[in-house]
Design a protein around this motif. Structure first.
Motif, PDB file in Angstrom:
ATOM      1  N   GLN A  32     -29.474   7.623   2.790  1.00 10.10           N
ATOM      2  CA  GLN A  32     -29.504   6.968   1.481  1.00 10.10           C
ATOM      3  C   GLN A  32     -30.913   6.961   0.892  1.00 10.10           C
ATOM      4  O   GLN A  32     -31.105   7.207  -0.303  1.00 10.10           O
ATOM      5  CB  GLN A  32     -28.982   5.527   1.603  1.00 10.10           C
ATOM      6  CG  GLN A  32     -27.520   5.430   1.945  1.00 10.10           C
ATOM      7  CD  GLN A  32     -26.632   6.147   0.936  1.00 10.10           C
ATOM      8  OE1 GLN A  32     -26.756   5.940  -0.266  1.00 10.10           O
ATOM      9  NE2 GLN A  32     -25.765   7.023   1.419  1.00 10.10           N
ATOM     10  N   VAL A  33     -31.902   6.675   1.747  1.00  8.92           N
ATOM     11  CA  VAL A  33     -33.282   6.592   1.258  1.00  8.92           C
ATOM     12  C   VAL A  33     -33.757   7.944   0.739  1.00  8.92           C
ATOM     13  O   VAL A  33     -34.326   8.051  -0.363  1.00  8.92           O
ATOM     14  CB  VAL A  33     -34.221   6.080   2.376  1.00  8.92           C
ATOM     15  CG1 VAL A  33     -35.688   6.291   1.989  1.00  8.92           C
ATOM     16  CG2 VAL A  33     -33.954   4.606   2.643  1.00  8.92           C
ATOM     17  N   LYS A  55     -25.352   4.425  13.768  1.00 11.43           N
ATOM     18  CA  LYS A  55     -24.724   4.940  12.538  1.00 11.43           C
ATOM     19  C   LYS A  55     -25.365   4.318  11.306  1.00 11.43           C
ATOM     20  O   LYS A  55     -25.610   4.988  10.295  1.00 11.43           O
ATOM     21  CB  LYS A  55     -23.222   4.631  12.538  1.00 11.43           C
ATOM     22  CG  LYS A  55     -22.387   5.503  13.454  1.00 11.43           C
ATOM     23  CD  LYS A  55     -20.910   5.158  13.295  1.00 11.43           C
ATOM     24  CE  LYS A  55     -20.051   6.027  14.205  1.00 11.43           C
ATOM     25  NZ  LYS A  55     -18.620   5.720  14.085  1.00 11.43           N
ATOM     26  N   ALA A  56     -25.658   3.022  11.393  1.00 10.58           N
ATOM     27  CA  ALA A  56     -26.260   2.318  10.247  1.00 10.58           C
ATOM     28  C   ALA A  56     -27.657   2.859   9.959  1.00 10.58           C
ATOM     29  O   ALA A  56     -28.037   3.035   8.792  1.00 10.58           O
ATOM     30  CB  ALA A  56     -26.310   0.815  10.540  1.00 10.58           C
ATOM     31  N   ILE A  57     -28.426   3.132  11.020  1.00  3.79           N
ATOM     32  CA  ILE A  57     -29.779   3.677  10.825  1.00  3.79           C
ATOM     33  C   ILE A  57     -29.706   5.058  10.182  1.00  3.79           C
ATOM     34  O   ILE A  57     -30.451   5.376   9.245  1.00  3.79           O
ATOM     35  CB  ILE A  57     -30.521   3.737  12.177  1.00  3.79           C
ATOM     36  CG1 ILE A  57     -30.778   2.328  12.703  1.00  3.79           C
ATOM     37  CG2 ILE A  57     -31.840   4.503  12.029  1.00  3.79           C
ATOM     38  CD1 ILE A  57     -31.327   2.287  14.119  1.00  3.79           C
ATOM     39  N   TYR A  87     -20.275   9.990  15.781  1.00  4.86           N
ATOM     40  CA  TYR A  87     -19.872   9.620  17.142  1.00  4.86           C
ATOM     41  C   TYR A  87     -20.717   8.525  17.787  1.00  4.86           C
ATOM     42  O   TYR A  87     -20.370   8.060  18.880  1.00  4.86           O
ATOM     43  CB  TYR A  87     -19.936  10.869  18.045  1.00  4.86           C
ATOM     44  CG  TYR A  87     -19.103  12.024  17.527  1.00  4.86           C
ATOM     45  CD1 TYR A  87     -17.731  11.922  17.410  1.00  4.86           C
ATOM     46  CD2 TYR A  87     -19.710  13.224  17.142  1.00  4.86           C
ATOM     47  CE1 TYR A  87     -16.966  12.976  16.924  1.00  4.86           C
ATOM     48  CE2 TYR A  87     -18.953  14.286  16.664  1.00  4.86           C
ATOM     49  CZ  TYR A  87     -17.589  14.159  16.560  1.00  4.86           C
ATOM     50  OH  TYR A  87     -16.841  15.193  16.078  1.00  4.86           O
ATOM     51  N   ALA A  88     -21.828   8.117  17.186  1.00  7.52           N
ATOM     52  CA  ALA A  88     -22.719   7.153  17.842  1.00  7.52           C
ATOM     53  C   ALA A  88     -22.226   5.722  17.625  1.00  7.52           C
ATOM     54  O   ALA A  88     -21.369   5.459  16.767  1.00  7.52           O
ATOM     55  CB  ALA A  88     -24.137   7.325  17.296  1.00  7.52           C
ATOM     56  N   LEU A 122     -32.638  21.542   9.710  1.00 10.12           N
ATOM     57  CA  LEU A 122     -31.357  21.841  10.356  1.00 10.12           C
ATOM     58  C   LEU A 122     -31.162  20.990  11.605  1.00 10.12           C
ATOM     59  O   LEU A 122     -30.064  20.467  11.852  1.00 10.12           O
ATOM     60  CB  LEU A 122     -31.292  23.326  10.721  1.00 10.12           C
ATOM     61  CG  LEU A 122     -30.990  24.298   9.588  1.00 10.12           C
ATOM     62  CD1 LEU A 122     -30.934  25.719  10.127  1.00 10.12           C
ATOM     63  CD2 LEU A 122     -29.665  23.943   8.904  1.00 10.12           C
ATOM     64  N   VAL A 123     -32.227  20.869  12.397  1.00  9.75           N
ATOM     65  CA  VAL A 123     -32.146  20.030  13.606  1.00  9.75           C
ATOM     66  C   VAL A 123     -31.847  18.581  13.214  1.00  9.75           C
ATOM     67  O   VAL A 123     -30.978  17.922  13.808  1.00  9.75           O
ATOM     68  CB  VAL A 123     -33.459  20.121  14.409  1.00  9.75           C
ATOM     69  CG1 VAL A 123     -33.416  19.180  15.603  1.00  9.75           C
ATOM     70  CG2 VAL A 123     -33.699  21.558  14.879  1.00  9.75           C
ATOM     71  N   ILE A 124     -32.563  18.099  12.215  1.00  6.73           N
ATOM     72  CA  ILE A 124     -32.335  16.717  11.740  1.00  6.73           C
ATOM     73  C   ILE A 124     -30.894  16.566  11.237  1.00  6.73           C
ATOM     74  O   ILE A 124     -30.221  15.577  11.548  1.00  6.73           O
ATOM     75  CB  ILE A 124     -33.333  16.373  10.614  1.00  6.73           C
ATOM     76  CG1 ILE A 124     -34.756  16.336  11.164  1.00  6.73           C
ATOM     77  CG2 ILE A 124     -32.979  15.046   9.965  1.00  6.73           C
ATOM     78  CD1 ILE A 124     -35.828  16.186  10.085  1.00  6.73           C
ATOM     79  N   ALA A 125     -30.432  17.549  10.483  1.00  9.49           N
ATOM     80  CA  ALA A 125     -29.099  17.455   9.871  1.00  9.49           C
ATOM     81  C   ALA A 125     -28.005  17.363  10.929  1.00  9.49           C
ATOM     82  O   ALA A 125     -27.095  16.526  10.831  1.00  9.49           O
ATOM     83  CB  ALA A 125     -28.864  18.669   8.969  1.00  9.49           C
ATOM     84  N   VAL A 126     -28.082  18.230  11.945  1.00  6.50           N
ATOM     85  CA  VAL A 126     -27.051  18.205  12.993  1.00  6.50           C
ATOM     86  C   VAL A 126     -27.111  16.892  13.767  1.00  6.50           C
ATOM     87  O   VAL A 126     -26.076  16.265  14.036  1.00  6.50           O
ATOM     88  CB  VAL A 126     -27.233  19.417  13.937  1.00  6.50           C
ATOM     89  CG1 VAL A 126     -26.276  19.310  15.121  1.00  6.50           C
ATOM     90  CG2 VAL A 126     -26.995  20.726  13.188  1.00  6.50           C
ATOM     91  N   ALA A 127     -28.325  16.469  14.108  1.00  7.14           N
ATOM     92  CA  ALA A 127     -28.471  15.218  14.867  1.00  7.14           C
ATOM     93  C   ALA A 127     -27.936  14.027  14.073  1.00  7.14           C
ATOM     94  O   ALA A 127     -27.176  13.198  14.605  1.00  7.14           O
ATOM     95  CB  ALA A 127     -29.947  15.014  15.224  1.00  7.14           C
ATOM     96  N   VAL A 128     -28.309  13.939  12.811  1.00  7.76           N
ATOM     97  CA  VAL A 128     -27.865  12.803  11.983  1.00  7.76           C
ATOM     98  C   VAL A 128     -26.353  12.843  11.769  1.00  7.76           C
ATOM     99  O   VAL A 128     -25.670  11.801  11.827  1.00  7.76           O
ATOM    100  CB  VAL A 128     -28.617  12.816  10.629  1.00  7.76           C
ATOM    101  CG1 VAL A 128     -28.005  11.804   9.655  1.00  7.76           C
ATOM    102  CG2 VAL A 128     -30.084  12.512  10.844  1.00  7.76           C
ATOM    103  N   ALA A 129     -25.797  14.039  11.557  1.00  8.03           N
ATOM    104  CA  ALA A 129     -24.353  14.155  11.357  1.00  8.03           C
ATOM    105  C   ALA A 129     -23.599  13.697  12.608  1.00  8.03           C
ATOM    106  O   ALA A 129     -22.605  12.958  12.515  1.00  8.03           O
ATOM    107  CB  ALA A 129     -23.992  15.603  11.020  1.00  8.03           C
TER     108      ALA A 129
END
Length: 221
Positions: A61-62, A53-55, A47-48, A35-42
């Motif tokens: 994708q991986v 965003k590309a990372i 907004y980043a 959940l922490v990963i999901a919110v951070a990545v989203a």
């Protein structure tokens, strides 16, 4: 007493012990990290700056584009090749969290994007800051939208824990395999394992429905 019932009664304590000691803790810990990963990545994808965003996009994708069992093998058997050795449980937690985080991040991102732009403009007209707009306007509505897909991701994760036997972790499925090999009764044992997973997932589905009703009522008020 029928043979299948006798074997089920004999095996149930070992199977339930593996469920309580490995499968459930593994699922809960992995999902909390996911959940922490999901919110951070989203948030990064929304907004980043472009390089970040590309990372984040590449990470999603991986982990969505490769089988979880391959990811488990890379983390548990592959990383020691570069000097990173992990025990089976933390290797499973890391893999499950990263895999589920990739899927869940897409659900979180989609839920934020589904909020009408007019809500942002209304918040701006009330002089709400960006963070206040997110906390008071976007997050409550996004939470109601994202709950069903997140609950489905958790259920998929619980079922996905059955793959950790491949890295020597003695979970519910692995105990079932051991008993089936010792008794030469694979049909009876795997049926019991399936029934335990079914009961667990059914319970989670009931909790999911209750949680969705509560959140919906809270949002309406």
């Amino acid at each position: 007493m029928p043979r299948f019932l006798e074997l089920w009664i004999e095996s149930l304590p070992r199977l339930l012990a593996a469920l309580v000691e490995i499968t459930i803790p593994l699922s809960l810990i992995s999902f909390a990290i996911a959940l922490v990963i999901a919110v951070a990545v989203a948030l990064v994808r929304l907004y980043a700056p472009a390089p970040l965003k590309a990372i984040a996009w590449a990470y999603v994708q991986v982990f969505r584009g490769t089988p979880m069992v391959v990811q488990l093998f890379i983390v548990y058997f592959g990383l020691p090749g570069i000097g990173i050795e992990l025990a089976a449980f933390p290797a499973a937690v890391i893999t499950l969290a990263l895999n589920t985080g990739a899927y869940a991040s897409e659900a979180v991102r989609a839920s934020i994007l589904s909020i009408p732009r007019g809500q942002f403009e209304a918040a701006r007209s009330l002089n709400l800051s960006r963070s206040a707009t997110f906390r008071k306007v976007v997050a409550p509505q996004a939470l109601r939208i994202v709950l069903p897909p997140l609950a489905n991701d958790f259920i998929d994760l619980v079922k996905g824990t059955s793959l950790v036997f491949a890295i020597t972790l003695i979970d519910l499925f692995q105990v079932g395999r051991q008993i089936a090999a010792a008794t030469y009764e694979p049909l009876i044992m795997y049926t019991l394992v399936a029934l335990i997973y079914l009961a667990l997932v059914s319970l989670l589905s009931l909790c999911q429905n209750q949680l969705e009703r509560k959140v919906s009522a809270h949002v309406r008020t």
